[in-house]
Design a protein around this motif. Structure first.
Motif, mmCIF file in Angstrom:
data_model
loop_
_atom_site.group_PDB
_atom_site.id
_atom_site.type_symbol
_atom_site.label_atom_id
_atom_site.label_comp_id
_atom_site.label_asym_id
_atom_site.label_seq_id
_atom_site.Cartn_x
_atom_site.Cartn_y
_atom_site.Cartn_z
ATOM 1 N N VAL A 99 0.857 -1.199 0.000
ATOM 2 C CA VAL A 99 0.000 0.000 0.000
ATOM 3 C C VAL A 99 0.887 1.241 0.000
ATOM 4 C CG1 VAL A 99 -1.880 -1.186 1.208
ATOM 5 C CG2 VAL A 99 -0.196 0.096 2.534
ATOM 6 N N GLY A 100 0.346 2.362 -0.455
ATOM 7 C CA GLY A 100 1.174 3.550 -0.610
ATOM 8 C C GLY A 100 1.508 4.268 0.688
ATOM 9 N N THR A 101 0.581 4.263 1.644
ATOM 10 C CA THR A 101 0.792 5.097 2.832
ATOM 11 C C THR A 101 0.784 4.273 4.113
ATOM 12 O OG1 THR A 101 -1.567 5.499 3.229
ATOM 13 C CG2 THR A 101 -0.460 7.008 1.707
ATOM 14 N N THR B 16 -0.726 5.207 6.870
ATOM 15 C CA THR B 16 -2.088 5.212 7.436
ATOM 16 C C THR B 16 -2.947 4.137 6.768
ATOM 17 O OG1 THR B 16 -2.600 7.036 5.970
ATOM 18 C CG2 THR B 16 -2.244 7.600 8.259
ATOM 19 N N ARG B 17 -2.752 3.924 5.467
ATOM 20 C CA ARG B 17 -3.508 2.863 4.786
ATOM 21 C C ARG B 17 -3.086 1.494 5.309
ATOM 22 N NH1 ARG B 17 -2.631 3.353 -1.186
ATOM 23 N NH2 ARG B 17 -3.429 5.411 -0.681
ATOM 24 N N ALA B 18 -1.779 1.324 5.542
ATOM 25 C CA ALA B 18 -1.287 0.044 6.078
ATOM 26 C C ALA B 18 -1.933 -0.218 7.443
ATOM 27 C CB ALA B 18 0.239 0.079 6.203
ATOM 28 N N THR C 197 4.630 1.088 0.961
ATOM 29 C CA THR C 197 5.615 1.116 -0.120
ATOM 30 C C THR C 197 6.025 2.543 -0.498
ATOM 31 O OG1 THR C 197 4.652 -0.935 -0.922
ATOM 32 C CG2 THR C 197 5.937 0.261 -2.509
ATOM 33 N N HIS C 198 5.320 3.534 0.023
ATOM 34 C CA HIS C 198 5.532 4.935 -0.395
ATOM 35 C C HIS C 198 5.180 5.083 -1.875
ATOM 36 C CE1 HIS C 198 7.206 5.242 3.509
ATOM 37 N NE2 HIS C 198 8.268 4.533 3.213
ATOM 38 N N MET C 199 5.941 5.909 -2.584
ATOM 39 C CA MET C 199 5.511 6.240 -3.949
ATOM 40 C C MET C 199 6.608 5.985 -4.990
ATOM 41 S SD MET C 199 3.557 9.802 -3.173
ATOM 42 C CE MET C 199 4.651 10.304 -1.866
ATOM 43 N N GLY C 200 6.184 5.559 -6.141
ATOM 44 C CA GLY C 200 7.091 5.491 -7.280
ATOM 45 C C GLY C 200 7.749 4.139 -7.462
ATOM 46 N N MET C 201 8.277 3.954 -8.671
ATOM 47 C CA MET C 201 8.849 2.659 -9.033
ATOM 48 C C MET C 201 10.112 2.316 -8.240
ATOM 49 S SD MET C 201 7.753 2.194 -13.001
ATOM 50 C CE MET C 201 7.149 3.707 -13.747
ATOM 51 N N VAL D 284 -0.040 -8.022 -4.078
ATOM 52 C CA VAL D 284 -1.081 -7.174 -4.667
ATOM 53 C C VAL D 284 -0.817 -5.748 -4.228
ATOM 54 C CG1 VAL D 284 -3.557 -6.628 -4.702
ATOM 55 C CG2 VAL D 284 -2.825 -9.018 -4.728
ATOM 56 N N ARG D 285 -0.824 -4.819 -5.176
ATOM 57 C CA ARG D 285 -0.721 -3.410 -4.815
ATOM 58 C C ARG D 285 -2.125 -2.833 -4.677
ATOM 59 N NH1 ARG D 285 -1.439 1.553 -7.472
ATOM 60 N NH2 ARG D 285 -0.541 3.204 -6.194
ATOM 61 N N LEU D 286 -2.368 -2.180 -3.541
ATOM 62 C CA LEU D 286 -3.610 -1.432 -3.331
ATOM 63 C C LEU D 286 -3.238 0.038 -3.255
ATOM 64 C CD1 LEU D 286 -6.615 -0.981 -2.510
ATOM 65 C CD2 LEU D 286 -5.880 -1.384 -0.148
ATOM 66 N N GLY D 287 -3.581 0.789 -4.297
ATOM 67 C CA GLY D 287 -3.202 2.199 -4.318
ATOM 68 C C GLY D 287 -4.383 3.097 -4.591
ATOM 69 N N THR D 288 -4.073 4.372 -4.793
ATOM 70 C CA THR D 288 -5.057 5.301 -5.341
ATOM 71 C C THR D 288 -4.587 5.652 -6.754
ATOM 72 O OG1 THR D 288 -3.914 7.254 -4.489
ATOM 73 C CG2 THR D 288 -5.642 6.279 -3.083
ATOM 74 N N SER E 243 6.280 10.277 -12.902
ATOM 75 C CA SER E 243 6.019 11.542 -12.203
ATOM 76 C C SER E 243 4.522 11.637 -11.977
ATOM 77 C CB SER E 243 6.484 12.729 -13.052
ATOM 78 O OG SER E 243 5.927 13.942 -12.586
ATOM 79 N N PHE E 244 4.143 12.284 -10.896
ATOM 80 C CA PHE E 244 2.722 12.575 -10.666
ATOM 81 C C PHE E 244 2.285 13.666 -11.643
ATOM 82 C CE2 PHE E 244 -0.554 15.043 -8.303
ATOM 83 C CZ PHE E 244 -1.451 14.031 -7.990
ATOM 84 N N TYR E 245 3.253 14.452 -12.113
ATOM 85 C CA TYR E 245 2.950 15.644 -12.908
ATOM 86 C C TYR E 245 3.216 15.425 -14.397
ATOM 87 C CZ TYR E 245 2.421 17.629 -8.318
ATOM 88 O OH TYR E 245 1.979 17.858 -7.043
ATOM 89 N N LEU F 260 -4.132 5.943 -13.994
ATOM 90 C CA LEU F 260 -2.747 6.429 -13.947
ATOM 91 C C LEU F 260 -2.304 6.401 -12.505
ATOM 92 C CD1 LEU F 260 -2.719 9.544 -16.270
ATOM 93 C CD2 LEU F 260 -0.984 7.756 -16.296
ATOM 94 N N GLU F 261 -1.201 5.750 -12.260
ATOM 95 C CA GLU F 261 -0.614 5.716 -10.914
ATOM 96 C C GLU F 261 0.890 5.574 -11.103
ATOM 97 O OE1 GLU F 261 0.441 2.335 -10.221
ATOM 98 O OE2 GLU F 261 -0.322 1.944 -12.223
ATOM 99 N N MET F 262 1.631 5.092 -10.092
ATOM 100 C CA MET F 262 3.081 5.205 -10.190
ATOM 101 C C MET F 262 3.882 3.948 -9.836
ATOM 102 S SD MET F 262 3.474 9.096 -8.720
ATOM 103 C CE MET F 262 5.235 9.187 -9.021
ATOM 104 N N GLU F 263 3.228 2.826 -9.595
ATOM 105 C CA GLU F 263 3.997 1.663 -9.102
ATOM 106 C C GLU F 263 3.694 0.325 -9.772
ATOM 107 O OE1 GLU F 263 2.049 3.536 -7.029
ATOM 108 O OE2 GLU F 263 3.561 4.803 -6.088
#
Ligand code: R1P
Length: 345
Positions: free
Chosen positions: A35-37, A39-41, A83-87, A108-112, A239-241, A272-275
């Protein structure tokens, strides 16, 4: 006490703890929810039971801020890792967990994510059963643009017709002019230094584990209803941007046509996401030792520019988390082979 690391090729400390995640064999289950964050974990970990009766959930926070929580879901050992963010962060999570688990694994990745087109909409659970592509900003495009600017003769001699690679394609010299229709219009024709370069590279798709994705879709539909689950292709951007097609005046990103080009080239693109791409790419290269897929909550709609009310996110993280844990608990994994056990000894 400061740990002492050995083996510069794959550093572990004297207890066998990995360099960035700080876990060792016995602390991580073969079934992992990434998971990305943090708090989500922690939120999704409320769905777990302790590893054994009377014990607490296992929890470890590494010096780099990776959280690992291990317990059981419906009786099956599972771990949740932030996992935080990005590849690059996904790279640490997959490789360092692979190093401390024996036998086949499922991740399994659970992201936004941002929903890029219909039918994906705000609050839906999007399962990447069609796999993932990667979208990367190619810095060489700008390097070659600079080189071109210093060698104007190369262009005029070759009939480039413009003193700037951007203007040759209707993209204003300051980078914020009329929007090109697709990245192809950022492609500079002719034999200048830029010939053949595009500002963004888009990879071939990497596949998701089909069975893991199918039981994830089933589990998600059981939790939120089939009308709220979309299957398709995800794009992981570096990139997020820029490489997600977000525009602004501060940088020359040459990305105005990017989203349109991606959806045109991939009609099944939903998010679109990052991982996810990197997770699926490493699973593909794991010699059959990792099964992987991804699910994400559509937190934004890129086509309408709407962003979901943040207060609605925890319930969806729990819904996605329940589905992902159910799929992880249900996927068959093969035991460690004798060869793998010998290599680990
Ligand atoms: C960007 O805001 C982050 O959110 C998405 C992207 O993939 C990226 O990591 O996922 P997470 O919510 O899982 O972090």
């Amino acid at each position: 006490l400061k740990p002492i690391y050995r083996d510069a090729n794959f550093p572990t400390d004297a207890q066998g703890r990995t360099y960035h995640l700080g876990t060792r064999e016995g602390e991580v289950a073969p079934r992992i929810l990434s998971v990305g964050t943090v708090t989500r974990a922690q939120l999704v970990a409320t769905l777990l039971q302790p590893p054994a009766p009377g014990r607490q959930l296992f929890q470890r926070v590494s010096s780099r801020g990776f959280h690992t929580i291990t317990g059981r879901f419906e009786g099956v050992p599972v771990s949740i890792v932030s996992t935080h963010m990005g590849m690059p962060n996904m790279d640490f999570v997959v490789r360092e967990n692979r190093a401390v688990v024996r036998g086949q694994m499922a991740i399994v990745r659970l992201g936004t994510c941002g929903a890029v087109q219909h039918p994906a909409k705000l609050g839906d659970l999007l399962v990447a059963s069609h796999g993932s592509i990667a979208v990367r900003r190619d810095a060489d495009y700008w390097s070659l643009l600079e080189r071109d600017e210093h060698q104007p003769s190369a262009r005029t001699a070759n009939g480039g017709g413009s003193s700037n690679g951007h203007t040759a394609n209707g993209h204003a010299a300051n980078g914020h002019g009329p929007a090109p229709a697709a990245p192809d219009v950022c492609f500079v024709e002719g034999p200048s230094a830029l010939a053949g370069r595009r500002p963004y590279s888009v990879s071939l798709p990497v596949r998701s584990d089909p069975y893991l994705a199918s039981i994830l879709v089933e589990a998600a539909a059981a939790v939120v209803g089939p009308g709220r689950v979309v299957q398709g292709l995800t794009a992981s951007a570096d990139s997020f941007y820029s490489s997600q097609g977000r525009t602004g005046p501060e940088f020359d990103d040459a990305n105005e046509g990017l989203l349109g080009a991606l959806t045109k080239a991939h009609p099944d693109l939903m998010s679109l996401e990052m991982e996810t791409f990197h997770l699926m790419d490493l699973a593909r290269c794991s010699k059959g030792s990792i099964r992987a897929t991804g699910i994400c909550v559509a937190l934004a709609e890129r086509y309408s520019n709407e962003f979901m009310e943040y207060s609605k996110l925890p319930a969806l993280e729990l819904a996605g988390g329940t589905a992902a844990l159910r799929a992880l608990a249900g996927v068959p994994l093969r035991e460690a082979t004798g060869e793998e056990l010998a290599a680990a000894a």
